[in-house]
Design a protein around this motif. Structure first.
Motif, PDB file in Angstrom:
ATOM      1  N   ARG A  65       0.856  -1.183   0.000  1.00 50.20           N
ATOM      2  CA  ARG A  65       0.000   0.000   0.000  1.00 50.20           C
ATOM      3  C   ARG A  65       0.893   1.234   0.000  1.00 50.20           C
ATOM      4  NH1 ARG A  65      -5.221   0.397   0.786  1.00 50.20           N
ATOM      5  NH2 ARG A  65      -5.297  -1.772   1.549  1.00 50.20           N
ATOM      6  N   GLU A  66       0.656   2.130  -0.939  1.00 50.38           N
ATOM      7  CA  GLU A  66       1.489   3.317  -1.105  1.00 50.38           C
ATOM      8  C   GLU A  66       1.001   4.442  -0.206  1.00 50.38           C
ATOM      9  OE1 GLU A  66       3.149   3.165  -5.642  1.00 50.38           O
ATOM     10  OE2 GLU A  66       1.103   3.859  -5.370  1.00 50.38           O
ATOM     11  N   GLY A  67       1.942   5.043   0.517  1.00 46.15           N
ATOM     12  CA  GLY A  67       1.616   6.190   1.343  1.00 46.15           C
ATOM     13  C   GLY A  67       1.720   7.485   0.563  1.00 46.15           C
ATOM     14  N   ALA A  68       1.250   8.579   1.171  1.00 47.14           N
ATOM     15  CA  ALA A  68       1.305   9.872   0.495  1.00 47.14           C
ATOM     16  C   ALA A  68       2.736  10.326   0.252  1.00 47.14           C
ATOM     17  CB  ALA A  68       0.547  10.918   1.327  1.00 47.14           C
ATOM     18  N   GLY A  70       5.131   8.335  -0.576  1.00 46.22           N
ATOM     19  CA  GLY A  70       5.798   7.355  -1.424  1.00 46.22           C
ATOM     20  C   GLY A  70       6.256   6.112  -0.692  1.00 46.22           C
ATOM     21  N   SER A  71       5.975   6.008   0.595  1.00 49.31           N
ATOM     22  CA  SER A  71       6.379   4.825   1.358  1.00 49.31           C
ATOM     23  C   SER A  71       5.553   3.611   0.923  1.00 49.31           C
ATOM     24  CB  SER A  71       6.199   5.074   2.852  1.00 49.31           C
ATOM     25  OG  SER A  71       4.838   5.361   3.149  1.00 49.31           O
ATOM     26  N   LYS A  72       6.105   2.428   1.159  1.00 49.34           N
ATOM     27  CA  LYS A  72       5.456   1.183   0.766  1.00 49.34           C
ATOM     28  C   LYS A  72       5.264   0.296   1.993  1.00 49.34           C
ATOM     29  CE  LYS A  72       7.620   1.291  -3.808  1.00 49.34           C
ATOM     30  NZ  LYS A  72       8.484   0.554  -4.782  1.00 49.34           N
ATOM     31  N   LYS A  73       4.017  -0.042   2.278  1.00 42.69           N
ATOM     32  CA  LYS A  73       3.711  -0.909   3.409  1.00 42.69           C
ATOM     33  C   LYS A  73       3.232  -2.250   2.859  1.00 42.69           C
ATOM     34  CE  LYS A  73       0.730  -1.375   7.458  1.00 42.69           C
ATOM     35  NZ  LYS A  73      -0.395  -0.769   8.231  1.00 42.69           N
ATOM     36  N   PRO A  74       3.941  -3.342   3.131  1.00 40.09           N
ATOM     37  CA  PRO A  74       3.535  -4.656   2.608  1.00 40.09           C
ATOM     38  C   PRO A  74       2.128  -5.038   3.067  1.00 40.09           C
ATOM     39  CG  PRO A  74       5.762  -4.735   3.501  1.00 40.09           C
ATOM     40  CD  PRO A  74       5.198  -3.409   3.904  1.00 40.09           C
ATOM     41  N   GLU A  75       1.383  -5.674   2.152  1.00 38.31           N
ATOM     42  CA  GLU A  75       0.025  -6.137   2.454  1.00 38.31           C
ATOM     43  C   GLU A  75      -0.031  -7.653   2.261  1.00 38.31           C
ATOM     44  OE1 GLU A  75      -2.735  -4.739   3.492  1.00 38.31           O
ATOM     45  OE2 GLU A  75      -2.149  -2.628   3.560  1.00 38.31           O
ATOM     46  N   LYS A  76       0.521  -8.394   3.201  1.00 40.26           N
ATOM     47  CA  LYS A  76       0.558  -9.845   3.073  1.00 40.26           C
ATOM     48  C   LYS A  76      -0.735 -10.513   3.527  1.00 40.26           C
ATOM     49  CE  LYS A  76       5.551 -10.447   3.289  1.00 40.26           C
ATOM     50  NZ  LYS A  76       6.685 -11.202   3.891  1.00 40.26           N
ATOM     51  N   ALA A  77      -1.618  -9.775   4.195  1.00 42.00           N
ATOM     52  CA  ALA A  77      -2.886 -10.344   4.636  1.00 42.00           C
ATOM     53  C   ALA A  77      -3.990 -10.157   3.594  1.00 42.00           C
ATOM     54  CB  ALA A  77      -3.309  -9.705   5.961  1.00 42.00           C
ATOM     55  N   HIS A  78      -3.695  -9.472   2.503  1.00 43.78           N
ATOM     56  CA  HIS A  78      -4.705  -9.195   1.479  1.00 43.78           C
ATOM     57  C   HIS A  78      -4.968 -10.454   0.651  1.00 43.78           C
ATOM     58  CE1 HIS A  78      -6.681  -7.127  -1.907  1.00 43.78           C
ATOM     59  NE2 HIS A  78      -6.876  -6.134  -1.050  1.00 43.78           N
ATOM     60  N   TRP A  79      -6.206 -10.610   0.169  1.00 45.86           N
ATOM     61  CA  TRP A  79      -6.554 -11.804  -0.618  1.00 45.86           C
ATOM     62  C   TRP A  79      -5.773 -11.876  -1.925  1.00 45.86           C
ATOM     63  CZ3 TRP A  79      -8.281 -10.835  -5.469  1.00 45.86           C
ATOM     64  CH2 TRP A  79      -8.837  -9.585  -5.735  1.00 45.86           C
ATOM     65  N   LEU A  80      -5.390 -10.733  -2.501  1.00 42.54           N
ATOM     66  CA  LEU A  80      -4.657 -10.749  -3.762  1.00 42.54           C
ATOM     67  C   LEU A  80      -3.248 -11.296  -3.564  1.00 42.54           C
ATOM     68  CD1 LEU A  80      -4.539 -10.094  -6.744  1.00 42.54           C
ATOM     69  CD2 LEU A  80      -3.965  -7.727  -6.175  1.00 42.54           C
ATOM     70  N   GLY A 327      -7.657   4.200  -7.046  1.00 40.02           N
ATOM     71  CA  GLY A 327      -7.777   4.952  -5.805  1.00 40.02           C
ATOM     72  C   GLY A 327      -7.736   4.100  -4.552  1.00 40.02           C
ATOM     73  N   GLU A 328      -7.557   2.782  -4.704  1.00 38.46           N
ATOM     74  CA  GLU A 328      -7.511   1.903  -3.545  1.00 38.46           C
ATOM     75  C   GLU A 328      -6.204   2.047  -2.777  1.00 38.46           C
ATOM     76  OE1 GLU A 328      -8.311  -2.870  -2.589  1.00 38.46           O
ATOM     77  OE2 GLU A 328      -8.247  -2.100  -4.646  1.00 38.46           O
ATOM     78  N   GLY A 329      -5.168   2.553  -3.468  1.00 36.80           N
ATOM     79  CA  GLY A 329      -3.887   2.748  -2.802  1.00 36.80           C
ATOM     80  C   GLY A 329      -2.969   1.547  -2.845  1.00 36.80           C
ATOM     81  N   LEU A 330      -3.417   0.441  -3.475  1.00 42.93           N
ATOM     82  CA  LEU A 330      -2.597  -0.753  -3.573  1.00 42.93           C
ATOM     83  C   LEU A 330      -1.778  -0.731  -4.860  1.00 42.93           C
ATOM     84  CD1 LEU A 330      -5.034  -3.559  -2.359  1.00 42.93           C
ATOM     85  CD2 LEU A 330      -3.091  -2.606  -1.123  1.00 42.93           C
TER      86      LEU A 330
END
Length: 524
Positions: A65-68, A70-80, A327-330
């Motif tokens: 998930r991209e922050g405002a 430009g940071s990147k937060k891993p989304e390992k719990a997401h279904w994708l 616009g989801e931010g992913l």
């Protein structure tokens, strides 16, 4: 010479009168019938497809998930992430799924996977479908649906939203171009040369021969009878047995040299053509004829940059278009950092520069080498000789002035009696801050002189900077600047940069340690 491809070019007759040795091209089939499965009979095609499929399938999939900022937060719990990095369906792991889809892309220009969702609308499975079983039915200029032809002869309609479709170089934006069909003549030529070599060696590398008969046969039937009798006696188990010829007959073997037919050159050219088709460096499919020790590493980098990256971007864009809302931010990517790391020495230098320059933490380097993080190594290191951007205004465009000869002063600051660790750290911080301010002062002073600015005016402004950086009172900062002004005026003709740095550094360090007004001309 124009070659004619005929399905019935070989009638099985291996005699000198047969069509086996004299058919123009022994490849059984028309060029337009060359399919992906047929092309895989060529080792060059198989090797190229395998390189691409394995390269794409072995890379990690990263969803973040991209922050405002430009940071990147891993989304390992997401279904994708679970779908593409853990388990795409019930019968395939992620590598098998991506490898299969990439094979379809490379051989047919299209890859299809049916999207299976649960009652909540979350995608749970991606089931790949062979492209040969799919046709597309246009409903309008911008809408279509997919028809799957099942093995029992029935058809199944799949709506557009339930099919994940990745395509290659589509001329109409709907169906990808088949690379095998686009280059079918080159592949057919390679298949023909390969089949010719197989059949040549199956016949013991001997094309046969012809029989000279000084007389004449009574009729065609007698000639056929003699030919069939000769082939029976000299083929199968009777091959290589001694022949007995009568009536002045002579046997003349036929000699066909592969060098005359340019057989080896044709095989080599076929490998080069196929490598060019898939944009694969020849050394990666075993062709080392033109490879050298120096250019293999560069070709490997070019493979990642110019061959693999476009395929990965195609995958990433297909994932974003089908599974990520605007616009989801992913966002997602297949990072190729591991492929570009080089040898141990190159990686060591990469980490060394990143850590010292402050754009990589020590724990990030450990994770990239598959080592667990350690406590206290998550903060980036900052070189002490660097300054912040807002402090660099007066340093811009400062000319470099060569130092003038002179006697170094080499002053030493007063030593404290407390040798504890806290005091030692305070001395180190004060020395670093003093060195930084002294260097900035020297460069800014030169810039002021070049601008024809008064030295006293410069030190009036510089006092505010000293007070802010060292955290001392305005009076202490002004006293320091007055002492420095007197020193510069007195020694302006023979002062060197080292003398200036020593004097300014000693005074600034003492000022930073005490933080209050005291005579600054002592110990000089």
């Amino acid at each position: 010479m124009f070659l004619k491809f005929r399905a019935d070019a070989d009638d099985g007759d291996r005699s000198p009168w047969g069509s086996f040795w004299f058919s123009p091209v022994p490849f059984k089939g028309q060029p337009h019938n060359v399919t992906g499965d047929a092309a895989m009979r060529l080792t060059a095609v198989y090797a190229c497809v395998r390189v691409l499929a394995e390269a794409v399938s072995m890379l990690p999939f990263v969803l973040y998930r991209e922050g405002a900022d430009g940071s990147k937060k891993p989304e390992k719990a997401h279904w994708l992430y679970r779908l593409l990095a853990v388990r795409p369906n019930e019968f395939q792991n992620p590598m098998e799924f991506r490898e299969m889809m990439m094979m379809h892309l490379a051989l047919r220009g299209n890859a299809f996977a049916e999207i299976i969702s649960n009652t909540a609308g979350i995608v749970t499975d991606l089931v790949p479908i062979h492209p040969d079983t799919i046709t597309i039915e246009m409903l309008s200029k911008t809408n279509w649906r997919y028809i799957e032809h099942l093995s029992d002869g029935t058809e199944r309609i799949i709506v557009r939203g339930s099919m994940w479709h990745i395509k290659v170089m589509s001329p109409d934006g709907i169906v990808g171009m088949n690379p095998i069909q686009a280059s079918r003549e080159s592949i057919a030529s390679g298949l023909s040369a390969q089949e010719y070599g197989l059949r040549y060696f199956e016949n013991d590398a001997t094309p046969g021969g012809w029989i000279e008969y000084p007389g004449e046969f009574k009729d065609d039937q007698q000639k056929r009878n003699f030919r069939e009798s000769w082939q029976t006696q000299q083929s199968g188990r009777n091959r290589r047995k001694t022949a007995v010829l009568e009536r002045g007959m002579k046997y003349h073997p036929i000699e066909v040299k592969n060098s005359d037919a340019q057989y080896l050159e044709t095989r080599k050219f076929s490998v080069s053509e196929i490598a060019r088709l898939f944009r694969i460096p020849p050394h990666m499919i075993g062709d080392l004829e033109k490879a050298t020790f120096s250019n293999i590493e560069q070709q490997s980098l070019e493979f990642v940059i110019h061959t693999l990256t476009p395929w990965l971007v195609r995958w990433e864009e297909a994932i974003r278009a089908s599974f990520i809302e605007v616009g989801e931010g992913l966002n997602c990517e297949f990072p190729t950092t591991t492929l570009l790391r080089g040898d141990a020495q190159a990686r060591s230098m990469y980490y060394h520069n990143g850590i010292l320059d402050g754009w990589m933490t020590r724990n990030e380097a450990r994770l990239m080498e598959n080592m667990n993080p350690l406590d206290g190594l998550d903060e980036p290191m900052r070189p002490l000789n660097m300054v912040e951007e807002d402090e660099a205004e007066t340093q811009q465009n400062a000319p470099q002035i060569a130092p003038k000869p002179g006697k170094p002063a080499n002053p030493q600051p007063e030593q404290e009696n407390d040798d504890g660790p806290t005091q030692a750290r305070m001395y180190a911080l004060a020395a670093a801050a003093a060195d930084r301010v002294a260097r900035k002062e020297w460069e800014a002073l030169h810039a002021a002189v070049m601008r024809k600015e008064s030295i006293s005016e410069f030190y009036d402004k510089h006092a505010r900077f000293v007070s802010a950086v060292l955290g001392v009172s305005d009076d202490a900062a002004r006293d320091y600047c007055r002492a420095q002004l007197e020193y510069v005026i007195e020694n302006r003709d023979d002062i060197t940069d080292k003398q200036f740095a020593d004097i300014a550094g000693m005074r600034l360090q003492r000022l930073a340690l005490r933080g209050h007004h005291e005579p600054l001309t002592a110990h000089i």
